[in-house]
Design a protein around this motif. Structure first.
Motif, mmCIF file in Angstrom:
data_model
loop_
_atom_site.group_PDB
_atom_site.id
_atom_site.type_symbol
_atom_site.label_atom_id
_atom_site.label_comp_id
_atom_site.label_asym_id
_atom_site.label_seq_id
_atom_site.Cartn_x
_atom_site.Cartn_y
_atom_site.Cartn_z
ATOM 1 N N ASP A 296 -49.304 -8.068 61.172
ATOM 2 C CA ASP A 296 -49.126 -6.950 62.101
ATOM 3 C C ASP A 296 -47.826 -6.190 61.855
ATOM 4 O O ASP A 296 -47.526 -5.237 62.566
ATOM 5 N N GLY A 297 -47.050 -6.652 60.872
ATOM 6 C CA GLY A 297 -45.800 -5.978 60.540
ATOM 7 C C GLY A 297 -44.614 -6.412 61.385
ATOM 8 O O GLY A 297 -43.584 -5.748 61.401
ATOM 9 N N ARG A 298 -44.764 -7.517 62.085
ATOM 10 C CA ARG A 298 -43.672 -8.006 62.923
ATOM 11 C C ARG A 298 -42.569 -8.638 62.084
ATOM 12 O O ARG A 298 -42.814 -9.184 61.010
ATOM 13 N N ASP A 299 -41.365 -8.583 62.626
ATOM 14 C CA ASP A 299 -40.231 -9.328 62.085
ATOM 15 C C ASP A 299 -40.470 -10.771 62.517
ATOM 16 O O ASP A 299 -40.326 -11.112 63.693
ATOM 17 N N VAL A 300 -40.883 -11.617 61.593
ATOM 18 C CA VAL A 300 -41.295 -12.972 61.937
ATOM 19 C C VAL A 300 -40.127 -13.784 62.496
ATOM 20 O O VAL A 300 -40.311 -14.573 63.425
ATOM 21 N N ALA A 301 -38.924 -13.594 61.984
ATOM 22 C CA ALA A 301 -37.769 -14.317 62.519
ATOM 23 C C ALA A 301 -37.543 -13.953 63.988
ATOM 24 O O ALA A 301 -37.334 -14.831 64.836
ATOM 25 N N GLU A 302 -37.621 -12.674 64.293
ATOM 26 C CA GLU A 302 -37.454 -12.232 65.677
ATOM 27 C C GLU A 302 -38.609 -12.745 66.541
ATOM 28 O O GLU A 302 -38.409 -13.203 67.667
ATOM 29 N N PHE A 303 -39.816 -12.674 66.015
ATOM 30 C CA PHE A 303 -41.004 -13.161 66.717
ATOM 31 C C PHE A 303 -40.838 -14.632 67.100
ATOM 32 O O PHE A 303 -41.072 -15.024 68.252
ATOM 33 N N LEU A 304 -40.404 -15.451 66.142
ATOM 34 C CA LEU A 304 -40.198 -16.868 66.404
ATOM 35 C C LEU A 304 -39.068 -17.105 67.393
ATOM 36 O O LEU A 304 -39.186 -17.952 68.290
ATOM 37 N N ALA A 305 -37.975 -16.353 67.252
ATOM 38 C CA ALA A 305 -36.852 -16.495 68.175
ATOM 39 C C ALA A 305 -37.289 -16.202 69.601
ATOM 40 O O ALA A 305 -36.989 -16.963 70.533
ATOM 41 N N HIS A 306 -38.023 -15.116 69.788
ATOM 42 C CA HIS A 306 -38.475 -14.752 71.130
ATOM 43 C C HIS A 306 -39.480 -15.778 71.672
ATOM 44 O O HIS A 306 -39.429 -16.131 72.857
ATOM 45 N N ALA A 307 -40.376 -16.253 70.826
ATOM 46 C CA ALA A 307 -41.352 -17.254 71.270
ATOM 47 C C ALA A 307 -40.650 -18.547 71.678
ATOM 48 O O ALA A 307 -40.943 -19.120 72.739
ATOM 49 N N LEU A 308 -39.706 -19.003 70.867
ATOM 50 C CA LEU A 308 -38.983 -20.234 71.183
ATOM 51 C C LEU A 308 -38.150 -20.088 72.453
ATOM 52 O O LEU A 308 -38.087 -21.007 73.273
ATOM 53 N N CYS A 309 -37.531 -18.927 72.632
ATOM 54 C CA CYS A 309 -36.725 -18.702 73.832
ATOM 55 C C CYS A 309 -37.600 -18.611 75.078
ATOM 56 O O CYS A 309 -37.184 -19.034 76.164
ATOM 57 N N THR A 310 -38.804 -18.099 74.940
ATOM 58 C CA THR A 310 -39.734 -18.071 76.067
ATOM 59 C C THR A 310 -40.112 -19.495 76.462
ATOM 60 O O THR A 310 -40.145 -19.834 77.655
ATOM 61 N N VAL A 311 -40.354 -20.347 75.476
ATOM 62 C CA VAL A 311 -40.644 -21.754 75.764
ATOM 63 C C VAL A 311 -39.424 -22.420 76.400
ATOM 64 O O VAL A 311 -39.556 -23.172 77.373
ATOM 65 N N ALA A 312 -38.232 -22.140 75.872
ATOM 66 C CA ALA A 312 -37.010 -22.718 76.436
ATOM 67 C C ALA A 312 -36.831 -22.310 77.892
ATOM 68 O O ALA A 312 -36.464 -23.132 78.736
ATOM 69 N N ALA A 313 -37.107 -21.067 78.207
ATOM 70 C CA ALA A 313 -36.996 -20.595 79.588
ATOM 71 C C ALA A 313 -37.983 -21.331 80.485
ATOM 72 O O ALA A 313 -37.646 -21.736 81.600
ATOM 73 N N LYS A 314 -39.175 -21.537 79.998
ATOM 74 C CA LYS A 314 -40.217 -22.211 80.777
ATOM 75 C C LYS A 314 -39.922 -23.700 80.956
ATOM 76 O O LYS A 314 -40.155 -24.263 82.023
ATOM 77 N N GLU A 315 -39.384 -24.328 79.920
ATOM 78 C CA GLU A 315 -39.171 -25.778 79.929
ATOM 79 C C GLU A 315 -37.815 -26.209 80.484
ATOM 80 O O GLU A 315 -37.584 -27.390 80.686
ATOM 81 N N GLY A 316 -36.894 -25.259 80.672
ATOM 82 C CA GLY A 316 -35.610 -25.630 81.266
ATOM 83 C C GLY A 316 -34.413 -25.579 80.344
ATOM 84 O O GLY A 316 -33.354 -26.092 80.687
ATOM 85 N N GLY A 317 -34.556 -24.982 79.167
ATOM 86 C CA GLY A 317 -33.402 -24.805 78.298
ATOM 87 C C GLY A 317 -33.687 -25.112 76.845
ATOM 88 O O GLY A 317 -34.725 -25.679 76.492
ATOM 89 N N ILE A 318 -32.737 -24.731 76.030
ATOM 90 C CA ILE A 318 -32.845 -24.917 74.579
ATOM 91 C C ILE A 318 -33.057 -26.379 74.215
ATOM 92 O O ILE A 318 -33.917 -26.718 73.393
#
Length: 81
Positions: free
Chosen positions: A18-40
């Motif tokens: 889809d032309g996404r910046d995969v590093a940014e995509f992964l960073a945002h996905a991981l941070c969304t999980v961190a927010a949901k789970e209670g932190g990094i």
């Protein structure tokens, strides 16, 4: 390769196609999980001392700050998930 890893790889490949910046995509996905789970550290809890976890910690800290101070921005995304 197990089914869960295969599904994750398919989503990452789709983001790349889809032309996404995969590093940014992964960073945002991981941070969304961190927010949901209670932190990094919660994202890394199953193997926090590994070199892989160290790199992911650096990626997430670079995105939301060393203490996760910007995780609130991702909490809204996590609640919608």
């Amino acid at each position: 390769m197990d089914n869960l890893t295969r599904r994750a790889a398919d989503v990452i490949a789709e983001a790349l196609e889809d032309g996404r910046d995969v590093a940014e995509f992964l960073a945002h996905a991981l941070c969304t999980v961190a927010a949901k789970e209670g932190g990094i550290e919660e994202v890394l809890r199953n193997r926090s001392g590994s070199w892989e976890a160290g790199h992911l910690r650096n990626l997430m800290e670079g995105t939301v700050g060393p203490n996760g101070e910007d995780l609130d921005r991702y909490r809204t995304a996590a609640e919608g998930a």
